[in-house]
Design an enzyme around this catalytic site. Structure first.
Site, mmCIF file in Angstrom:
data_model
loop_
_atom_site.group_PDB
_atom_site.id
_atom_site.type_symbol
_atom_site.label_atom_id
_atom_site.label_comp_id
_atom_site.label_asym_id
_atom_site.label_seq_id
_atom_site.Cartn_x
_atom_site.Cartn_y
_atom_site.Cartn_z
ATOM 1 N N LYS A 168 0.854 -1.176 0.000
ATOM 2 C CA LYS A 168 0.000 0.000 0.000
ATOM 3 C C LYS A 168 0.893 1.229 0.000
ATOM 4 C CE LYS A 168 -3.376 2.591 2.711
ATOM 5 N NZ LYS A 168 -3.978 2.774 4.053
ATOM 6 N N GLY A 208 -7.760 8.901 10.767
ATOM 7 C CA GLY A 208 -8.011 8.966 12.202
ATOM 8 C C GLY A 208 -9.114 9.902 12.632
ATOM 9 N N ALA A 258 -9.600 5.270 5.211
ATOM 10 C CA ALA A 258 -9.389 6.421 6.089
ATOM 11 C C ALA A 258 -10.679 7.170 6.388
ATOM 12 C CB ALA A 258 -8.364 7.393 5.504
ATOM 13 N N GLY A 259 -10.931 7.369 7.675
ATOM 14 C CA GLY A 259 -12.034 8.209 8.119
ATOM 15 C C GLY A 259 -13.332 7.498 8.407
ATOM 16 N N ASN A 289 -9.456 1.246 10.860
ATOM 17 C CA ASN A 289 -8.572 0.966 11.979
ATOM 18 C C ASN A 289 -8.957 1.789 13.204
ATOM 19 O OD1 ASN A 289 -5.412 1.969 13.127
ATOM 20 N ND2 ASN A 289 -6.277 -0.050 13.509
ATOM 21 N N THR A 290 -8.849 3.113 13.113
ATOM 22 C CA THR A 290 -9.024 3.959 14.280
ATOM 23 C C THR A 290 -10.362 3.734 14.976
ATOM 24 O OG1 THR A 290 -7.604 5.668 13.324
ATOM 25 C CG2 THR A 290 -9.074 6.339 15.104
#
Length: 269
Positions: free
Chosen positions: A97, A158, A184-185, A206-207
């Site tokens: 990635k 995040g 992301a997000g 993830n976050t």
């Protein structure tokens, strides 16, 4: 009737459309993501793999799960290429990635440097998965450079702010003949569900999971139910896939879905 919903990338076939990011990782999170959510691909930040004195993320990832090394920390194409080559030498495989960020405040990807790195690594046989700001012209250049997919950000890394770039991501889904993985997000199940309804091939999170205070609440041995619901809705809207899913049945809200033990409904990850 074939009801198996799979997708392919880099010569591999995946039945899970949930990819686990590991920027904030724990043994409990990775075990839950693999055991319960069926995650078949997990990212690995090569430059952070051994930053904890008594644990190594590689010790947590089961055999059979595809490693996705990322170039987190790279500020230009040259650094990203160096990290990717190092990951391959370490035995992490050909998947990579590409993350290139000169901006240290918002961590926005540098599309032009990403295109350069993609072209170099694709020629070397890597399965290149570029993280990018959702711009159609940049996405087309990534296709020409040899990318295996495109990974547009939904909102800043995040932030858990969801599909802030929804309309631009939809353009990529409509116009780019490669898997589009929303990255992301993503902060709530409903946002993941919405991305799948749009036609995304997969989502990465993830976050939201790592900071939720408990492992993902998911249906046993399969994609999290919010991904399943979104994918099913997309299929029902797509005449080419309709025959694989049958008649529509009303689905619960993606933010209020049964947890694995059926005891209550989960309002977030």
């Amino acid at each position: 009737m074939n009801t198996q919903d799979t997708w392919s990338l880099g010569g591999k076939e995946f039945s899970s459309r949930f990819i686990l990011g590991s920027g904030k990782y724990s043994l409990e999170l990775i075990e839950a993501a693999v055991r319960d959510a069926g995650a078949q691909m997990i990212t690995l930040a090569v430059r952070r793999a051994n930053t904890k004195e008594q644990e190594n993320i590689l010790d947590y990832i089961p055999k059979g799960v595809t490693l996705l090394p990322n170039t987190s920390g790279a500020r230009n194409a040259e650094e990203a290429v160096r990290i990717a080559r190092l990951a391959r030498e370490l035995g992490c495989g050909d998947f990579v990635k590409i993350e290139i960020m000169r901006d240290t405040k918002y961590l926005l990807p540098d599309n032009q440097e990403t295109i350069k790195a993609t072209e170099i690594l694709a020629k070397e046989g890597f399965v290149v998965m570029p993280y990018m700001y959702p711009d159609l012209n940049a996405a087309r250049d990534l296709v020409s450079a040899g990318a295996a997919c495109v990974m547009p950000l939904a909102s800043p890394i995040g932030s858990n702010k969801g599909l802030a770039t929804k309309e631009f991501i939809q353009i990529l889904i409509d116009e780019i003949d490669l898997p589009v993985i929303v990255d992301a997000g993503i902060g709530r199940p409903s946002q993941a569900c919405e991305a799948m309804e749009m036609g995304a091939a997969a989502i990465m999170a993830n976050t939201a999971l790592a900071t939720a205070g408990h492992p993902p609440r998911v249906r046993p041995r399969g994609d999290p139910i919010f991904i399943l619901l979104g994918r099913t809705e997309f299929a029902l809207r797509n005449s080419a896939l309709r025959q694989n899913y049958g008649a529509y049945r009303a689905a619960p809200s993606c933010d209020e879905v049964p947890v694995a033990d059926g005891s209550q409904k989960a309002e977030a990850f």
